[in-house]
Design a protein around this motif. Structure first.
Motif, PDB file in Angstrom:
ATOM      1  N   ILE A 118      -2.184   1.050 -10.071  1.00 60.64           N
ATOM      2  CA  ILE A 118      -2.807  -0.228 -10.450  1.00 60.64           C
ATOM      3  C   ILE A 118      -2.857  -0.305 -11.971  1.00 60.64           C
ATOM      4  O   ILE A 118      -3.324   0.613 -12.639  1.00 60.64           O
ATOM      5  CB  ILE A 118      -4.232  -0.351  -9.886  1.00 60.64           C
ATOM      6  N   THR A 119      -2.373  -1.437 -12.510  1.00 58.60           N
ATOM      7  CA  THR A 119      -2.406  -1.628 -13.964  1.00 58.60           C
ATOM      8  C   THR A 119      -3.342  -2.754 -14.379  1.00 58.60           C
ATOM      9  O   THR A 119      -3.725  -2.828 -15.547  1.00 58.60           O
ATOM     10  CB  THR A 119      -1.002  -1.913 -14.502  1.00 58.60           C
ATOM     11  N   ALA A 120      -3.722  -3.646 -13.451  1.00 52.15           N
ATOM     12  CA  ALA A 120      -4.616  -4.750 -13.814  1.00 52.15           C
ATOM     13  C   ALA A 120      -5.255  -5.343 -12.567  1.00 52.15           C
ATOM     14  O   ALA A 120      -4.679  -5.292 -11.468  1.00 52.15           O
ATOM     15  CB  ALA A 120      -3.855  -5.839 -14.578  1.00 52.15           C
ATOM     16  N   ILE A 121      -6.471  -5.907 -12.751  1.00 51.09           N
ATOM     17  CA  ILE A 121      -7.156  -6.672 -11.705  1.00 51.09           C
ATOM     18  C   ILE A 121      -7.618  -7.973 -12.347  1.00 51.09           C
ATOM     19  O   ILE A 121      -8.295  -7.961 -13.372  1.00 51.09           O
ATOM     20  CB  ILE A 121      -8.363  -5.914 -11.133  1.00 51.09           C
ATOM     21  N   THR A 122      -7.261  -9.109 -11.725  1.00 53.43           N
ATOM     22  CA  THR A 122      -7.604 -10.410 -12.271  1.00 53.43           C
ATOM     23  C   THR A 122      -8.191 -11.308 -11.177  1.00 53.43           C
ATOM     24  O   THR A 122      -7.536 -11.512 -10.159  1.00 53.43           O
ATOM     25  CB  THR A 122      -6.363 -11.102 -12.851  1.00 53.43           C
ATOM     26  N   PRO A 123      -9.424 -11.833 -11.369  1.00 52.49           N
ATOM     27  CA  PRO A 123     -10.371 -11.490 -12.430  1.00 52.49           C
ATOM     28  C   PRO A 123     -10.956 -10.106 -12.183  1.00 52.49           C
ATOM     29  O   PRO A 123     -10.896  -9.586 -11.065  1.00 52.49           O
ATOM     30  CB  PRO A 123     -11.445 -12.577 -12.313  1.00 52.49           C
ATOM     31  N   GLY A 151     -16.392 -12.092  -1.621  1.00 55.11           N
ATOM     32  CA  GLY A 151     -15.799 -13.307  -1.080  1.00 55.11           C
ATOM     33  C   GLY A 151     -14.776 -13.950  -1.998  1.00 55.11           C
ATOM     34  O   GLY A 151     -14.022 -14.828  -1.562  1.00 55.11           O
ATOM     35  N   ASN A 152     -14.760 -13.553  -3.271  1.00 60.60           N
ATOM     36  CA  ASN A 152     -13.763 -14.097  -4.200  1.00 60.60           C
ATOM     37  C   ASN A 152     -12.454 -13.327  -4.079  1.00 60.60           C
ATOM     38  O   ASN A 152     -12.429 -12.176  -3.629  1.00 60.60           O
ATOM     39  CB  ASN A 152     -14.280 -14.039  -5.635  1.00 60.60           C
ATOM     40  N   THR A 153     -11.372 -13.972  -4.449  1.00 60.09           N
ATOM     41  CA  THR A 153     -10.042 -13.365  -4.346  1.00 60.09           C
ATOM     42  C   THR A 153      -9.597 -12.840  -5.700  1.00 60.09           C
ATOM     43  O   THR A 153      -9.727 -13.537  -6.712  1.00 60.09           O
ATOM     44  CB  THR A 153      -9.019 -14.385  -3.828  1.00 60.09           C
ATOM     45  N   VAL A 154      -9.097 -11.611  -5.726  1.00 54.67           N
ATOM     46  CA  VAL A 154      -8.576 -11.027  -6.958  1.00 54.67           C
ATOM     47  C   VAL A 154      -7.113 -10.642  -6.759  1.00 54.67           C
ATOM     48  O   VAL A 154      -6.668 -10.418  -5.627  1.00 54.67           O
ATOM     49  CB  VAL A 154      -9.381  -9.783  -7.400  1.00 54.67           C
ATOM     50  N   THR A 155      -6.382 -10.569  -7.853  1.00 52.68           N
ATOM     51  CA  THR A 155      -4.978 -10.155  -7.825  1.00 52.68           C
ATOM     52  C   THR A 155      -4.850  -8.784  -8.452  1.00 52.68           C
ATOM     53  O   THR A 155      -5.261  -8.576  -9.599  1.00 52.68           O
ATOM     54  CB  THR A 155      -4.095 -11.155  -8.571  1.00 52.68           C
ATOM     55  N   LEU A 156      -4.298  -7.829  -7.697  1.00 51.74           N
ATOM     56  CA  LEU A 156      -4.038  -6.480  -8.194  1.00 51.74           C
ATOM     57  C   LEU A 156      -2.579  -6.420  -8.621  1.00 51.74           C
ATOM     58  O   LEU A 156      -1.684  -6.784  -7.853  1.00 51.74           O
ATOM     59  CB  LEU A 156      -4.302  -5.431  -7.121  1.00 51.74           C
ATOM     60  N   GLY A 215       0.263   7.997  -0.681  1.00 54.42           N
ATOM     61  CA  GLY A 215      -0.938   8.476  -1.340  1.00 54.42           C
ATOM     62  C   GLY A 215      -1.825   7.345  -1.820  1.00 54.42           C
ATOM     63  O   GLY A 215      -1.624   6.180  -1.466  1.00 54.42           O
ATOM     64  N   THR A 216      -2.824   7.694  -2.615  1.00 50.57           N
ATOM     65  CA  THR A 216      -3.802   6.737  -3.122  1.00 50.57           C
ATOM     66  C   THR A 216      -3.637   6.592  -4.638  1.00 50.57           C
ATOM     67  O   THR A 216      -3.430   7.569  -5.346  1.00 50.57           O
ATOM     68  CB  THR A 216      -5.233   7.193  -2.793  1.00 50.57           C
ATOM     69  N   SER A 217      -3.736   5.362  -5.098  1.00 48.60           N
ATOM     70  CA  SER A 217      -3.519   5.049  -6.507  1.00 48.60           C
ATOM     71  C   SER A 217      -4.635   5.590  -7.394  1.00 48.60           C
ATOM     72  O   SER A 217      -5.661   6.093  -6.918  1.00 48.60           O
ATOM     73  CB  SER A 217      -3.455   3.529  -6.688  1.00 48.60           C
ATOM     74  N   ASN A 218      -4.431   5.423  -8.668  1.00 44.31           N
ATOM     75  CA  ASN A 218      -5.496   5.607  -9.646  1.00 44.31           C
ATOM     76  C   ASN A 218      -6.605   4.595  -9.378  1.00 44.31           C
ATOM     77  O   ASN A 218      -6.389   3.567  -8.735  1.00 44.31           O
ATOM     78  CB  ASN A 218      -4.949   5.377 -11.060  1.00 44.31           C
ATOM     79  N   GLY A 219      -7.814   4.866  -9.858  1.00 48.00           N
ATOM     80  CA  GLY A 219      -8.898   3.905  -9.747  1.00 48.00           C
ATOM     81  C   GLY A 219      -8.885   2.944 -10.923  1.00 48.00           C
ATOM     82  O   GLY A 219      -8.589   3.338 -12.057  1.00 48.00           O
ATOM     83  N   PHE A 220      -9.175   1.663 -10.654  1.00 45.57           N
ATOM     84  CA  PHE A 220      -9.223   0.658 -11.710  1.00 45.57           C
ATOM     85  C   PHE A 220     -10.552  -0.081 -11.587  1.00 45.57           C
ATOM     86  O   PHE A 220     -10.953  -0.468 -10.499  1.00 45.57           O
ATOM     87  CB  PHE A 220      -8.042  -0.315 -11.583  1.00 45.57           C
ATOM     88  N   SER A 221     -11.238  -0.289 -12.713  1.00 50.44           N
ATOM     89  CA  SER A 221     -12.609  -0.808 -12.680  1.00 50.44           C
ATOM     90  C   SER A 221     -12.678  -2.296 -12.334  1.00 50.44           C
ATOM     91  O   SER A 221     -11.920  -3.113 -12.870  1.00 50.44           O
ATOM     92  CB  SER A 221     -13.302  -0.586 -14.023  1.00 50.44           C
TER      93      SER A 221
END
Length: 432
Positions: A181-186, A194-199, A250-256
């Motif tokens: 994962i390199t980004a999460i928006t928002p 309930g809101n939608t985010v884009t990874l 496997g499992t990705s890095n964690g992203f805040s």
């Protein structure tokens, strides 16, 4: 034996002994090598698989390599020397090379270690499972299933299974890198989710889970290998959590991702203003950082400035009546309370003065009548402020100030504005 006689007895060699066969089975057509271990094997003159003779070579007194002849069922393998025929050990015909039908999953992490289920036929006396050139640890579950532990590897390799009768066909297995994962928006949202985010990232294809902290996403869609759309779950406390994506690799890095509590409005100052708007209003509360909107009722503020997490300065838009001032952030919208109310006031109307004249020395009471007088903040006789008392929304009693001269306009000011002037005349004292 008498003196002078010679001993004519000759020692007789023991018959050969077989202690093991490797392998102990093979195809009905024969042709495979079988190692025969034992003792007294030097000088072997025949090796039999049941009644059939085998081609063989004596490696040492304790080992023979034989080529199994064709056969059926289980037969006894024996070795014959000039000293006799050995004991027999069982050898089974009918084992055929295994066949591989499926590999599940068909991909996994480059680090290996995952369990891969192989299905097929002829999984009897399996001696090896290969992933490319690498051997895998395995467990034969049945004649149609093997559980193998994938070794480490890269790219796409061939998986095959080997037994005494041969090696199976090969099926592909792909080593894939773990997701990233390199980004999460928002990157912020309400506690309720309930809101939608884009990874955004890489290697998302085949994702099996998206997790916010320890809570699975309410739902998610793999848009592409580089994009996932996820619905944020509720239930996490305010603050950051680590978002991860899991695939078979496997499992990705964690992203805040930050869960934000909704803002609160605890004071609105002033809490009244004219219907025309334009009043500068200070909002006090919490959670104002990154506020995206301020509303007076349903109408957005003409403008607003975030001073701190606890204060916003806003300009009231035009409006009417009693409304709630609402602040919106990524955490949601503030809740309406008595403290967050704002009242739009009509401008005061002054329709009459009684009396309409008085001495220049002032000090006399003057009754002002009109409308919208309740919230009066000032009464002026010309430019001079006058003491006053609000009796009702339609009546004020003011004390004419000292210092007036001639005819002046009397006005009333409230948070709703300033009335039009009604004339009051200061009279000079007789003989003045």
């Amino acid at each position: 034996m008498t003196q002078g006689q010679q001993d004519t007895h000759v020692a007789v060699a023991a018959a050969p002994v077989i202690t093991s066969l490797n392998p102990t089975n093979g195809p009905a057509g024969g042709g495979n090598s079988v190692l025969i271990a034992g003792s007294g094997l030097v000088g072997a003159i025949s090796v039999h698989f049941g009644a059939a003779s085998a081609v063989f070579a004596v490696n040492s007194n304790s080992q023979i390599t034989a080529i199994a002849p064709p056969g059926t069922g289980t037969v006894s393998v024996t070795v014959t020397t000039s000293s006799g025929t050995s004991n027999g050990l069982p050898y089974s015909y009918g084992t055929s090379a295994p066949t591989l039908v499926s590999v599940s999953p068909t991909s996994g992490p480059a680090s290996g270690g995952n369990i891969v289920t192989l299905t097929g036929t002829g999984f009897v006396n399996i001696t090896a499972v290969h992933f490319g050139a690498n051997l895998a640890a395995f467990t034969v579950v049945s004649t149609t299933q093997i559980n193998a532990v994938a070794p480490a590897g890269t790219g796409t390799v061939s998986v095959n299974v080997t037994n005494a009768a041969g090696t199976s066909n090969a099926l592909p297995y792909t080593y894939t890198p773990a997701p990233v994962i390199t980004a999460i928006t928002p990157s912020r949202g309400p506690l309720s989710g309930g809101n939608t985010v884009t990874l955004t990232g890489a290697n998302f294809t085949g994702a099996t889970a998206v997790t916010f902290g320890s809570t699975p996403a309410s739902s998610f869609t793999v848009v592409s290998g580089a994009t996932i759309s996820a619905v944020v779950p509720g239930g996490n406390p305010p603050g950051p959590v680590q978002v991860t994506v899991t695939t078979s690799s496997g499992t990705s890095n964690g992203f805040s991702y930050f869960y934000i509590a909704p803002p609160t409005v605890s004071a609105v100052t002033p809490n009244q203003g004219p219907t025309a708007g334009g009043t500068a209003v200070t909002l006090v509360g919490s959670g104002f950082t990154d506020a995206t909107g301020v509303r007076f009722g349903a109408t957005p503020a003409s403008s607003f400035t975030i001073v701190s997490d606890n204060q916003i300065k806003a300009t009231a838009p035009p409006g009417s009546g009693l409304v709630q001032v609402v602040v919106t952030t990524a955490g949601g919208s503030s809740t309406a309370t008595a403290a967050s109310a704002y009242t739009y006031l009509l401008a005061p109307i002054l329709s009459g003065l009684t009396p309409a004249q008085g001495p220049e020395s002032g000090g006399n009471p003057v009754e002002l009548t009109g409308a919208n007088l309740t919230f009066a903040t000032q009464v002026r006789f010309g430019a001079v402020p006058a003491p006053f008392e609000v009796l009702s929304d339609t009546e004020i009693v003011a004390t004419a100030p000292f210092g007036g001269s001639g005819a002046v306009p009397v006005t009333v000011t409230t948070p709703g504005g300033t009335s039009a002037g009604v004339t009051y005349t200061f009279l000079a004292a007789p003989g003045g």
